[in-house]
Design a protein around this motif. Structure first.
Motif, PDB file in Angstrom:
ATOM      1  N   ARG A  31       0.778  -1.198  -0.225  1.00  0.00           N
ATOM      2  CA  ARG A  31       0.171   0.008   0.193  1.00  0.00           C
ATOM      3  C   ARG A  31       0.814   1.252  -0.058  1.00  0.00           C
ATOM      4  N   GLU A  32       2.070   1.250   0.897  1.00  0.00           N
ATOM      5  CA  GLU A  32       2.741   2.425   1.089  1.00  0.00           C
ATOM      6  C   GLU A  32       3.554   2.713  -0.173  1.00  0.00           C
ATOM      7  N   ARG A  33       4.242   1.516  -0.740  1.00  0.00           N
ATOM      8  CA  ARG A  33       5.209   1.692  -1.858  1.00  0.00           C
ATOM      9  C   ARG A  33       5.111   1.216  -3.211  1.00  0.00           C
ATOM     10  N   GLY A  34       4.186  -0.045  -3.208  1.00  0.00           N
ATOM     11  CA  GLY A  34       3.765  -0.754  -4.310  1.00  0.00           C
ATOM     12  C   GLY A  34       4.791  -2.072  -4.301  1.00  0.00           C
ATOM     13  N   LEU A  35       4.842  -2.478  -5.512  1.00  0.00           N
ATOM     14  CA  LEU A  35       5.836  -3.618  -5.636  1.00  0.00           C
ATOM     15  C   LEU A  35       7.268  -3.107  -5.547  1.00  0.00           C
ATOM     16  N   PRO A  36       7.729  -1.922  -5.944  1.00  0.00           N
ATOM     17  CA  PRO A  36       9.088  -1.718  -5.701  1.00  0.00           C
ATOM     18  C   PRO A  36       9.502  -1.532  -4.249  1.00  0.00           C
ATOM     19  N   GLY A  37       8.644  -1.228  -3.198  1.00  0.00           N
ATOM     20  CA  GLY A  37       8.776  -1.097  -1.814  1.00  0.00           C
ATOM     21  C   GLY A  37       9.433  -2.488  -1.197  1.00  0.00           C
TER      22      GLY A  37
END
Length: 82
Positions: free
Chosen positions: A44-50
């Motif tokens: 939720r916060e950063r997407g897949l790159p997170g």
């Protein structure tokens, strides 16, 4: 070196989740987040790159370490005669 690169890439999302769970501790109502909840929060916060934040720095450490480890293992097999 390639095996270190692949293993680091595959296992890194779980490392990010583990680290977030350790640092996060208990949340507002006092319960600890489970793995799925933590993963959803990262997404939720950063997407897949997170899930891959900091991975290039891990490559700098893991790739040479894996290469030296495998090289040493193979050379020692020759020296010992296995």
């Amino acid at each position: 070196g390639v095996s270190g690169l692949v293993s680091q890439t595959v296992s890194y999302p779980l490392e990010v989740i583990r680290r977030r769970m350790q640092v996060g501790g208990a949340v507002g109502d006092g319960h600890r987040l489970r793995i799925a909840e933590t993963a959803a929060m990262v997404f939720r916060e950063r997407g897949l790159p997170g899930f891959f934040v900091g991975l290039p720095i891990g490559y700098v450490k893991v790739v040479p370490m894996a290469a030296v480890s495998f090289y040493t293992y193979e050379r020692m097999k020759l020296i010992v005669g296995i």
